[in-house]
Design an enzyme around this catalytic site. Structure first.
Site, PDB file in Angstrom:
ATOM      1  N   HIS A  56       0.856  -1.180   0.000  1.00  0.00           N
ATOM      2  CA  HIS A  56       0.000   0.000   0.000  1.00  0.00           C
ATOM      3  C   HIS A  56       0.898   1.238   0.000  1.00  0.00           C
ATOM      4  CE1 HIS A  56      -3.836  -2.005   1.817  1.00  0.00           C
ATOM      5  NE2 HIS A  56      -3.297  -2.724   0.850  1.00  0.00           N
ATOM      6  N   GLU A  58       0.996   3.830   1.878  1.00  0.00           N
ATOM      7  CA  GLU A  58       1.504   4.213   3.193  1.00  0.00           C
ATOM      8  C   GLU A  58       2.701   3.357   3.598  1.00  0.00           C
ATOM      9  OE1 GLU A  58      -3.100   4.271   3.671  1.00  0.00           O
ATOM     10  OE2 GLU A  58      -1.617   3.308   2.381  1.00  0.00           O
ATOM     11  N   CYS A  89      -2.353  -0.524   7.538  1.00  0.00           N
ATOM     12  CA  CYS A  89      -1.550   0.689   7.449  1.00  0.00           C
ATOM     13  C   CYS A  89      -1.566   1.471   8.751  1.00  0.00           C
ATOM     14  CB  CYS A  89      -2.023   1.533   6.272  1.00  0.00           C
ATOM     15  SG  CYS A  89      -1.646   0.746   4.682  1.00  0.00           S
TER      16      CYS A  89
END
Length: 166
Positions: A56, A58, A89
């Protein structure tokens, strides 16, 4: 403390990274880690191209920042991300000791900050993260909405092509 104009400028940078994700066929989410007014990490979604469910935006931005500063802990840093983080995250944000999270669009299905869950407010956490949502929310949600609209249109065209109904 960071001002609204500065938050918007860094979110604009995260939106540019989200555009890179979209260009790569990934869900357009971008993230930037900022410490003392300068970018120390950046990332955009890449789970499909990287065959990595943890890729992801992040996570990639936090990994980049940790490598650059030589420490997996990032106290004093702000993470800017175009979409409200998921549970995975948020866990990484807490473990990395980021001090502040700024996100753009809410994520009603999987958002773990204010939408589906309020994970950062759980009392058992050993690190507390200040957060602000809704920064450039219209632009952040628009890039995702447009991405999925294009994807649905492409899917319809492919179905029509294969069914012979052009």
């Amino acid at each position: 403390m960071t001002g609204k104009g500065e938050d918007q400028a860094w979110m604009d940078r995260a939106l540019k990274l989200a555009g890179q994700a979209a260009s790569a066929g990934e869900v357009p989410v971008g993230a930037v880690v900022v410490l003392n007014g300068r970018e120390i990490g950046a990332g955009f979604n890449a789970p499909i191209s990287g065959c990595d469910p943890t890729a992801h935006a992040e996570i990639r931005a936090l990994r980049d920042a940790a490598r650059r500063v030589g420490n997996y802990r990032l106290p004093g840093a702000t993470l800017y991300v175009t979409l409200e983080p998921c549970t995975m995250c948020v866990g990484a944000i807490v473990h990395s000791r980021v001090s502040r999270l700024v996100y753009g669009a809410a994520e009603p299905k999987a958002g773990a900050v204010e939408s589906a869950r309020r994970t950062l407010e759980e009392e058992h956490l050993n690190w507390h993260v200040e957060f602000v949502g809704g920064v450039l929310a219209d632009r952040c949600s628009g890039i995702i909405r447009d991405f999925f609209a294009r994807r649905r249109a492409d899917s319809r065209r492919r179905r029509q092509l294969f069914s012979g109904k052009e």
